[in-house]
Design a protein around this motif. Structure first.
Motif, mmCIF file in Angstrom:
data_model
loop_
_atom_site.group_PDB
_atom_site.id
_atom_site.type_symbol
_atom_site.label_atom_id
_atom_site.label_comp_id
_atom_site.label_asym_id
_atom_site.label_seq_id
_atom_site.Cartn_x
_atom_site.Cartn_y
_atom_site.Cartn_z
ATOM 1 N N SER A 1 17.036 11.962 -0.766
ATOM 2 C CA SER A 1 15.961 12.015 -1.754
ATOM 3 C C SER A 1 14.615 11.796 -1.063
ATOM 4 C CB SER A 1 16.204 10.965 -2.828
ATOM 5 O OG SER A 1 16.439 9.720 -2.227
ATOM 6 N N PRO A 2 13.527 12.158 -1.749
ATOM 7 C CA PRO A 2 12.195 12.032 -1.140
ATOM 8 C C PRO A 2 11.938 10.627 -0.614
ATOM 9 C CG PRO A 2 12.047 13.182 -3.215
ATOM 10 C CD PRO A 2 13.448 12.701 -3.094
ATOM 11 N N PRO A 3 11.142 10.522 0.435
ATOM 12 C CA PRO A 3 10.934 9.223 1.075
ATOM 13 C C PRO A 3 10.092 8.288 0.217
ATOM 14 C CG PRO A 3 9.453 10.835 2.004
ATOM 15 C CD PRO A 3 10.340 11.576 1.055
ATOM 16 N N SER A 4 10.308 7.000 0.388
ATOM 17 C CA SER A 4 9.435 6.017 -0.236
ATOM 18 C C SER A 4 8.097 6.044 0.483
ATOM 19 C CB SER A 4 10.065 4.631 -0.114
ATOM 20 O OG SER A 4 9.060 3.656 -0.136
ATOM 21 N N LEU A 5 7.044 6.120 -0.280
ATOM 22 C CA LEU A 5 5.727 6.152 0.361
ATOM 23 C C LEU A 5 5.184 4.745 0.573
ATOM 24 C CD1 LEU A 5 4.208 9.165 -1.563
ATOM 25 C CD2 LEU A 5 5.063 9.104 0.773
ATOM 26 N N GLY B 1 -1.429 28.024 -1.538
ATOM 27 C CA GLY B 1 -0.324 27.440 -2.275
ATOM 28 C C GLY B 1 0.083 26.139 -1.607
ATOM 29 N N ILE B 2 0.178 25.072 -2.374
ATOM 30 C CA ILE B 2 0.675 23.817 -1.816
ATOM 31 C C ILE B 2 2.054 23.564 -2.419
ATOM 32 C CG2 ILE B 2 0.294 21.347 -1.552
ATOM 33 C CD1 ILE B 2 -2.636 21.766 -1.636
ATOM 34 N N VAL B 3 3.047 23.474 -1.554
ATOM 35 C CA VAL B 3 4.429 23.295 -2.002
ATOM 36 C C VAL B 3 4.933 21.929 -1.568
ATOM 37 C CG1 VAL B 3 6.579 24.570 -2.236
ATOM 38 C CG2 VAL B 3 4.661 25.616 -1.050
ATOM 39 N N GLY B 4 5.809 21.392 -2.339
ATOM 40 C CA GLY B 4 6.425 20.136 -1.948
ATOM 41 C C GLY B 4 7.163 19.532 -3.118
ATOM 42 N N GLU B 5 8.013 18.549 -2.816
ATOM 43 C CA GLU B 5 8.758 17.888 -3.880
ATOM 44 C C GLU B 5 7.831 16.973 -4.674
ATOM 45 O OE1 GLU B 5 13.063 17.052 -1.876
ATOM 46 O OE2 GLU B 5 11.321 16.146 -0.966
ATOM 47 N N SER B 6 8.353 16.438 -5.772
ATOM 48 C CA SER B 6 7.596 15.436 -6.523
ATOM 49 C C SER B 6 7.324 14.256 -5.591
ATOM 50 C CB SER B 6 8.405 14.936 -7.712
ATOM 51 O OG SER B 6 8.906 16.021 -8.429
ATOM 52 N N GLY B 7 6.098 13.756 -5.630
ATOM 53 C CA GLY B 7 5.781 12.599 -4.813
ATOM 54 C C GLY B 7 5.420 12.951 -3.385
ATOM 55 N N SER B 8 5.233 14.252 -3.095
ATOM 56 C CA SER B 8 4.873 14.620 -1.735
ATOM 57 C C SER B 8 3.366 14.523 -1.517
ATOM 58 C CB SER B 8 5.361 16.033 -1.433
ATOM 59 O OG SER B 8 4.771 16.953 -2.316
ATOM 60 N N VAL C 1 0.834 -1.193 0.000
ATOM 61 C CA VAL C 1 0.000 0.000 0.000
ATOM 62 C C VAL C 1 0.875 1.251 0.000
ATOM 63 C CG1 VAL C 1 -1.736 1.308 1.274
ATOM 64 C CG2 VAL C 1 -1.863 -1.182 1.194
ATOM 65 N N VAL C 2 0.638 2.139 -0.971
ATOM 66 C CA VAL C 2 1.357 3.401 -1.029
ATOM 67 C C VAL C 2 0.506 4.466 -0.356
ATOM 68 C CG1 VAL C 2 2.233 5.204 -2.551
ATOM 69 C CG2 VAL C 2 2.554 2.812 -3.152
ATOM 70 N N LYS C 3 1.053 5.044 0.718
ATOM 71 C CA LYS C 3 0.295 6.073 1.430
ATOM 72 C C LYS C 3 0.666 7.429 0.855
ATOM 73 C CE LYS C 3 0.031 3.267 5.567
ATOM 74 N NZ LYS C 3 0.585 2.972 6.881
ATOM 75 N N ALA C 4 0.023 7.757 -0.261
ATOM 76 C CA ALA C 4 0.387 8.971 -0.994
ATOM 77 C C ALA C 4 0.013 10.221 -0.217
ATOM 78 C CB ALA C 4 -0.291 8.981 -2.358
ATOM 79 N N VAL C 5 -1.139 10.196 0.426
ATOM 80 C CA VAL C 5 -1.530 11.282 1.318
ATOM 81 C C VAL C 5 -1.957 10.621 2.616
ATOM 82 C CG1 VAL C 5 -3.091 13.216 1.706
ATOM 83 C CG2 VAL C 5 -2.305 12.711 -0.606
ATOM 84 N N ASP C 6 -1.425 11.112 3.717
ATOM 85 C CA ASP C 6 -1.610 10.407 4.975
ATOM 86 C C ASP C 6 -2.035 11.372 6.077
ATOM 87 O OD1 ASP C 6 -1.673 8.052 6.335
ATOM 88 O OD2 ASP C 6 0.428 8.112 6.945
ATOM 89 N N GLY C 7 -3.289 11.736 6.057
ATOM 90 C CA GLY C 7 -3.808 12.599 7.112
ATOM 91 C C GLY C 7 -3.538 14.072 6.850
ATOM 92 N N LEU C 8 -4.213 14.623 5.845
ATOM 93 C CA LEU C 8 -3.994 16.014 5.476
ATOM 94 C C LEU C 8 -5.265 16.813 5.745
ATOM 95 C CD1 LEU C 8 -2.020 17.994 3.937
ATOM 96 C CD2 LEU C 8 -3.388 17.489 1.912
ATOM 97 N N SER C 9 -5.109 17.979 6.353
ATOM 98 C CA SER C 9 -6.267 18.833 6.617
ATOM 99 C C SER C 9 -5.951 20.255 6.209
ATOM 100 C CB SER C 9 -6.617 18.825 8.112
ATOM 101 O OG SER C 9 -6.816 17.520 8.568
ATOM 102 N N PHE C 10 -6.909 20.897 5.571
ATOM 103 C CA PHE C 10 -6.777 22.339 5.337
ATOM 104 C C PHE C 10 -8.129 22.941 4.988
ATOM 105 C CE2 PHE C 10 -5.855 20.431 1.169
ATOM 106 C CZ PHE C 10 -6.672 21.158 0.336
ATOM 107 N N GLY D 1 6.192 13.930 2.074
ATOM 108 C CA GLY D 1 5.859 12.519 2.271
ATOM 109 C C GLY D 1 4.390 12.273 2.558
ATOM 110 N N GLY D 2 3.520 13.027 1.916
ATOM 111 C CA GLY D 2 2.088 12.792 2.071
ATOM 112 C C GLY D 2 1.474 13.476 3.280
ATOM 113 N N ARG D 3 2.294 14.248 4.001
ATOM 114 C CA ARG D 3 1.746 14.949 5.158
ATOM 115 C C ARG D 3 2.048 16.434 5.069
ATOM 116 N NH1 ARG D 3 4.324 10.971 9.660
ATOM 117 N NH2 ARG D 3 2.946 9.182 9.325
#
Lengths: 341, 344
Positions: A276-280, A39-46, A21-30, A231-233
């Motif tokens: 490098s960005p974390p493995s999700l 504006g949402i900022v982050g690396e590729s795969g965040s 299971v890839v946890k691409a987004v893991d508990g995001l609120s806004f 990393g999805g958060r």
């Protein structure tokens, strides 16, 4: 407090793949109010794009599990039917994509593609839709819109294509516009024009905009509030000024240090974030940024690798980091001083 | 800037002069290709170790008779002269000492049955056309239909069944399936007519009934190819960014599928179909022999086995023309499907 126009609560987007299971987004609120830009900022795969595909309901339903709450004007989108979502897409909420050439159908004229959205949601005739398309093209600044409306995307320049894309997204006066790196593929002058256009249109229609980018300069230009994802958060949130001027998270600090500042001293060397960005698929334990964090060992008891830092938001401002307020002040104040003379 | 054409909403018109220039250029190119092909057939024919005059001369053959036969067959002259005579015959006709005048376009007289090649080909061509067009209709409908269905149900049971079935079907051989189908459907179950050719103009119903078994058998192999191609093209197109944009506009899955994805998948299918149809019009040799249908395929086999150069040349030329013409048609259609393709 009134309910915000768009409210995302504890959103989780998990893909099941052959490897797990890839946890691409893991508990995001806004939250996002009308007429404001987040504006949402982050690396590729965040998880930036995944979040927005989930809002539109365009995730692949065969292997994606959504959890949490997405309330658009009080309406729950996660449990909405495909039918209901189709009504909203292109109408109440719409999206601009990064690569306008690939994102526009090569087989249909610009006018047909803009008009199609309009007809779908208003039931207008072909003739009305065409007139509307011409009007939209004029509004986004395409010269000779009554002629160019019959052109195909490949006959447009890169900037014009992105304008056409914006015209298509705005044809039904949406209340929420998601812009997924709309200027990344454009050169800087065109980029500036597109940003100005978006700002003008936002003022005119009071559209709420989610602007996804990895370019902090673009964020500084257009956003009211900034959400930094890793990393999805969400690792840090605040107003544009707060996040860019006085960052509270080592990752944001890393992002800012890795780009040159125009108003700061020129002799400050750029320092990229190591690693490098974390493995999700198999994310780091505790704080997902800790393997790359320069300050992780400052935290007592190795907390960074064992415990997930909580994100506490006070008045829209907050960061998820184990550093003590004193440590933060020490680290970040130094940075702010170095950047601003 | 050239004057803009008034275009109906959403539809592009090719500039007529560009279209004309394209056709002229391609036709000239086609003529050159045909010239080369015919010359090659000439050379290859004489490279073969058998002497057609020696065969036609019979068992008791004096050198004098042989020379006479050579002259009669028109193969006494050196190769380039023969080729030139043949080429000239195409445009201005040709005089034969033994047959008399052969009006242009003259493809010569058959060595074997002493009949004009052209009339024999014209006699056989309708069978081949009927076979080609009929089976095309069958394999296009079933192939594209099944492929689309498999793409919609991607990864589900229906997709797996369709994909496996098409793999099995594509590994079938016509001469096996043909005989089996005739045995089962015609001899045992009496469902369909035995393969035979009735001209369409004579009795359309009999024409169709007599060709149904060959159509089904011939299309079986093609259907499989088109199923697999349509499926993979659709799946590929469905993952394109513009398909996602169409969904983001609020268009339903169905609309996206038929209005956007279909369009993107069509290009390669049109290309392959053009080539397939051209090939089929040159004669489906195995199908024709399996069902004893007197088309161009059988004719060419016979021409090779009897050393009948004029006949062979004629059939090859027709086959080549069919392929070349359909290539041009494919390119024109392609420009209509995909506005990015310019006929320049």
């Amino acid at each position: 407090m009134s309910t915000p126009f768009l409210s995302v609560r504890d959103l989780r987007v998990h893909f099941s793949t052959e490897d797990g299971v890839v946890k691409a987004v893991d508990g995001l609120s806004f939250d996002l109010e009308k007429g404001k830009t987040l504006g949402i900022v982050g690396e590729s795969g965040s998880g930036k794009s995944v979040t927005n595909m989930a809002i539109l309901g365009l995730h692949d339903r065969r292997n994606t599990a959504l959890d949490g709450e997405i309330l658009l004007d009080g309406k729950e989108l996660i449990t909405a039917t495909e039918r209901e979502l189709e009504e909203l897409r292109g109408n109440t909420m719409s999206m601009i994509f990064q690569d306008a050439l690939a994102s526009l159908s090569p087989y249909h004229t610009i006018g047909a593609q803009i008009g199609e959205t309009y007809r779908k949601h208003t039931g207008a005739s072909k003739k009305e839709a065409r007139e509307r398309a011409v009007e939209m093209l004029r509004r986004v600044g395409i010269p000779q819109p009554d002629i160019r409306v019959d052109d195909y995307p490949h006959q447009f320049s890169g900037g014009m294509r992105q304008r056409a894309m914006i015209a298509m997204a705005l044809v039904c006066d949406p209340e929420l516009l998601i812009a997924d790196e709309p200027t990344t593929a454009l050169d800087v002058t065109v980029q500036a024009q597109i940003m100005d256009l978006l700002k003008d249109l936002q003022q005119e229609f009071g559209t709420a905009i989610i602007f996804i980018t990895h370019d902090l300069g673009v964020i500084a230009d257009i956003a009211d509030d900034v959400l930094v994802m890793y990393g999805g958060r969400c690792v840090e949130r605040g107003t544009k000024k707060e996040v860019l001027r006085t960052p509270q998270h080592p990752y944001t600090l890393g992002l800012l240090s890795s780009m040159p500042s125009l108003d700061g001293p020129v002799d400050v060397p750029l320092s990229p974030i190591p690693g490098s960005p974390p493995s999700l698929l198999n994310p780091p334990s505790g704080c997902r940024f800790h393997p790359r964090c320069a300050f992780a060992e400052k935290v007592a008891g190795g907390l960074c690798s064992t415990e997930r830092p909580t994100l506490e938001i006070v008045d829209g401002r907050g960061s998820a980091c184990h550093l003590t307020p004193e440590q933060k002040r020490e680290i970040f104040d130094g940075f702010t001083a170095a950047r601003t003379h | 800037m050239p004057p803009r054409l008034l275009t109906p909403y959403g539809i592009r018109q090719e500039n007529p002069t560009a279209m004309f220039r394209f056709l002229v250029r391609r036709t000239l190119g086609a003529a050159v290709i045909m010239l080369i092909i015919s010359a090659l057939v000439f050379v290859l024919f004489y490279a073969a170790p058998r002497d057609p005059a020696r065969i036609a001369c019979g068992k008791v053959c004096t050198p004098e008779t042989l020379a006479l036969v050579r002259k009669n067959l028109g193969i006494a002259d050196p190769l380039p002269v023969q080729y030139w005579e043949w080429l000239k015959g195409l445009f201005v006709g040709r005089e034969y000492t033994s047959f008399g005048h052969c009006p242009a376009p003259c493809l010569g007289y058959s060595f074997q049955n002493r009949e004009p090649v052209l009339s024999t080909i014209l006699d056989r061509f309708p069978t081949t056309i009927s076979l080609a067009i009929g089976s095309s209709v069958v394999f296009l409908i079933f192939g594209i239909g099944t492929g689309m269905l498999a793409a919609v149900k991607q990864g589900k049971t229906l997709d797996k069944v369709a994909s496996s079935a098409s793999l099995i079907a594509s590994s079938m051989q016509i001469y096996v399936v043909g005989i089996f189908a005739t045995y089962l459907l015609v001899d045992q179950l009496h469902l369909l007519d035995r393969a035979n050719y009735t001209p369409f103009t004579e009795d359309p119903a009999k024409w169709a009934a007599g060709l149904l078994v060959p159509w089904l058998v011939l299309s079986l192999i093609f259907t499989a190819n088109y199923t697999r191609m349509t499926r993979s093209q659709m799946v590929e197109t469905l993952s394109e960014d513009y398909v996602r944009t169409a969904r983001a506009k609020g268009l339903s899955r169905r609309t996206v599928f038929f209005r956007f994805a279909w369009r993107g998948a069509m290009g390669p299918i049109v290309t392959i179909f053009g080539l397939d149809l051209g090939t089929l019009l040159g004669g489906a040799i195995i199908t024709e022999s399996t069902f004893s249908l007197q088309g161009l395929g059988l004719l060419s086999v016979k021409a090779v086995s009897t050393n009948d150069l004029p006949m062979l040349l004629g059939v090859v030329l027709v086959a080549a023309a069919a392929i070349v013409v359909f290539n041009i048609i494919v390119d024109s259609v392609y420009a209509l499907i995909d506005p990015r393709v310019r006929l320049a």
